[in-house]
Design an enzyme around this catalytic site. Sequence first.
Site, mmCIF file in Angstrom:
data_model
loop_
_atom_site.group_PDB
_atom_site.id
_atom_site.type_symbol
_atom_site.label_atom_id
_atom_site.label_comp_id
_atom_site.label_asym_id
_atom_site.label_seq_id
_atom_site.Cartn_x
_atom_site.Cartn_y
_atom_site.Cartn_z
ATOM 1 N N SER A 104 0.860 -1.184 0.000
ATOM 2 C CA SER A 104 0.000 0.000 0.000
ATOM 3 C C SER A 104 0.889 1.223 0.000
ATOM 4 O O SER A 104 1.840 1.315 0.794
ATOM 5 C CB SER A 104 -0.902 -0.009 1.239
ATOM 6 N N GLU A 105 0.589 2.186 -0.865
ATOM 7 C CA GLU A 105 1.536 3.278 -1.083
ATOM 8 C C GLU A 105 1.722 4.165 0.143
ATOM 9 O O GLU A 105 2.667 4.941 0.208
ATOM 10 C CB GLU A 105 1.168 4.112 -2.318
ATOM 11 N N ASN A 106 0.824 4.074 1.117
ATOM 12 C CA ASN A 106 1.013 4.848 2.337
ATOM 13 C C ASN A 106 1.952 4.162 3.330
ATOM 14 O O ASN A 106 1.992 4.547 4.500
ATOM 15 C CB ASN A 106 -0.321 5.195 3.000
ATOM 16 N N SER B 181 8.217 4.354 0.374
ATOM 17 C CA SER B 181 7.168 3.585 -0.293
ATOM 18 C C SER B 181 7.174 3.839 -1.797
ATOM 19 O O SER B 181 7.064 2.906 -2.605
ATOM 20 C CB SER B 181 5.815 3.951 0.300
#
Lengths: 220, 220, 234, 234
Positions: free
Chosen positions: A55-57, A97
Amino acid sequence: MADKRMAGCKPFSKAEMAALVAADIPEGWHVNLGIGLPTLVADHLPMNREILLHSENGILGMGPVAQRESADPWIVNAGKQNVSLVRGASLFHHADSFAMIRGGHIDLCVLGAFEIAANGDLANWTTSSDDRSPAVGGAMDLATGARNVWVMTQHVTKSGEHKLVQQCRYPLTARKAVGRVYSDLAVIDITPNGFSVRAMAPGVTPALLQDLTGAPLQFP
Amino acid sequence: MADKRMAGCKPFSKAEMAALVAADIPEGWHVNLGIGLPTLVADHLPMNREILLHSENGILGMGPVAQRESADPWIVNAGKQNVSLVRGASLFHHADSFAMIRGGHIDLCVLGAFEIAANGDLANWTTSSDDRSPAVGGAMDLATGARNVWVMTQHVTKSGEHKLVQQCRYPLTARKAVGRVYSDLAVIDITPNGFSVRAMAPGVTPALLQDLTGAPLQFP
Amino acid sequence: MIDKEVQDMRSALAGIKDGSSVMIGGFGAVGQPNALIEGLGQLGVRNLTVIANNAGFEADIGLGKLIGTGAVGKIICSFPRGSSTFDQRYRKGEIELEVVPQGTLAERIRAAGAGIAGFYTPTAVGTKLAEGKEVREIGGKDHVLEYALHADVALIQAWTSDRWGNLTYRGSGRNFNPIMAMAAKLTIVQAGTVLPLGTIGPDDIITPGIFVNRVLCVPDGDPPLASTKDADNG
Amino acid sequence: MIDKEVQDMRSALAGIKDGSSVMIGGFGAVGQPNALIEGLGQLGVRNLTVIANNAGFEADIGLGKLIGTGAVGKIICSFPRGSSTFDQRYRKGEIELEVVPQGTLAERIRAAGAGIAGFYTPTAVGTKLAEGKEVREIGGKDHVLEYALHADVALIQAWTSDRWGNLTYRGSGRNFNPIMAMAAKLTIVQAGTVLPLGTIGPDDIITPGIFVNRVLCVPDGDPPLASTKDADNG
């Protein structure tokens, strides 16, 4: 879709599309699932394959969306849903990320789309008819950085317009990014020669699929 | 130094130079001490001031060089000496460490020098007469990135040549980097008008200091 | 099941060949993958490009020894001083040298891992290490354009790993290891311990396994104590 | 003795003024410094430039509320959708918008903190977000030149701090916080707990205190549970 030509066709359901995508993901891949339809892929990953969701977060190793009663309020995915972590998961900050994404370390990103061109161009972040404030999120980074970009989409819009096209009319997310499209009617590779059909939903004929596609199809 | 003019002078010892530097470091500064002479500053930091020592190999909050019997072999400073960590120390990787340096977060770097020019140019990494392989380490990053760069050096070379000069002859480490020089003879600021003397060692006269300096001195 | 642990040196180093570019982690004796370097020397490959902070120290261990065998054709580093084997070969013109400021070296490696093709840094402006490079004024200050530094292989020393290659480091052993792990096509780790998956907490993992291809367990104990006197260094 | 802890909101926010640029950490409800944002709203300052991933969500809390007061003249973010207060002001032309791809936003912030003036990224090449920007082919691939994004102030949410400002984050609360802490002239932290110095181990500190100016202890509990259904987002 009230297209008479669809009589006799059994388009893939969303769940079937997700299952098709999931079945094609090899063990050991690191995968980012975009917001919307792609999120469903998580529910269909084969139990006997270890596939890591990013997840990009700042999460690698996401588990399923958490049930409300057991949710950890401190862990959300890119869609702001509370998610769980699997054993072996790791947490990191946003620059790290996107280093994973931009640096080509994510094996696969599955995204939604407004339009996909025969050369792999992707338009999925804004439409010229969209009067909302423009918002891009991580779509451009993902479409540019992931080693493989697959799209999940209805084959045509609700009003019957082509989404697989010769050239995108909407603003691009990334050039020559998409490698494969999973639609409700077919699974289509994007090759140097354009769209190449891998599989069709039950009852879909090559002629029908070509009618519903805005660029020539190969049937190898 | 067998310079007759030095009769009656009491040049600062290395320890005195280190003590002078240490006394000028305000509480709360994050300080990187270069290899060699600057390392001595650590031994003279006032006990009643919290000053954090940074090492470019990924340490903030270094303590003194460790005694052999109590040394942790897993912790070394930039000089490859075993050091200890103070309470509140943190560890990080090289890119993060030089982000601190290049990003202007290090309040002070104390370096050695071959030459310092009146405009603050610093030459401290290689000399044209040096036939060893060129080696720069972190000197350029530190001289460029730290908010304040102070130099500790003998005022002249062993053979009596000027080290404080109008223009460096040796290859530069960084342009207009140095703010202050602590030599065995004086403490000298570098100002828009060039070298400006803050203090002199006992017995050193302005005339003598000027003789031993390759650029005009201000005595404000 | 993903299991990146390999059982022997041959499997760990498979694929390294003549002309490979190899990043080697470590700073001083800490965080150096000595076992992997030793294994690399025994492969008999030649003309390697090595990317590391130093050019080794002792002639009989690690990178110093590797250079002594003549396996290294070029080294990209910040501080090649203190290595007798390097010095000898460099004087004879048997090894090519590219000296890079330490922070620029770290940032170029990080850029490679992060998909950044190049960046503007103030370091080295006006010095001979910026000669021939593009200089641009940004925000009223000159900057040099530097490019990402990729490698075929990274040799990494970690304190713990799990079967996914999630890594932790010990003390100052982190140094170049986490960024090199990101920057190579093939990242090979020498880990002191391989723990069951899930043992290393999500907040404690420094290098996520996504950057790691192979893990060899090498419980080789502590690095030697360094000199307590000041070294000639950088 | 270094003690960055402040005892009240006024001391925490001192120095923020009309026209300040303010980075605000957080992604979704996690890692958002809501107390600091609330305090900022009460300062009565105007014409702020806000740098954040989103433009807030609910109209009565956090950034959404701040925008509703008219304090924000410009926002630099990746995904301003889902904020009714932003939408209203944006349609009326009362707030300027700069949309930046999320990864480019993160990298521009990190660059500011790391002293990198600009960098070449493949993201957004050939799109309207690259219009007017320098494009350069490096390594056979087009890249866009993007510049460091600095701010006067960063508002950060941390899980724990100590008096030096060493920080840890909880769960996915890390997100933009560590890089924003590096990129601002004045970094103000809202921390759930302030622990005695030395309690946070050297390996556990995510943001070293060097990046932190002030810490306000705000034991305000967990973020609200997010929707379990999929949000429209990015």
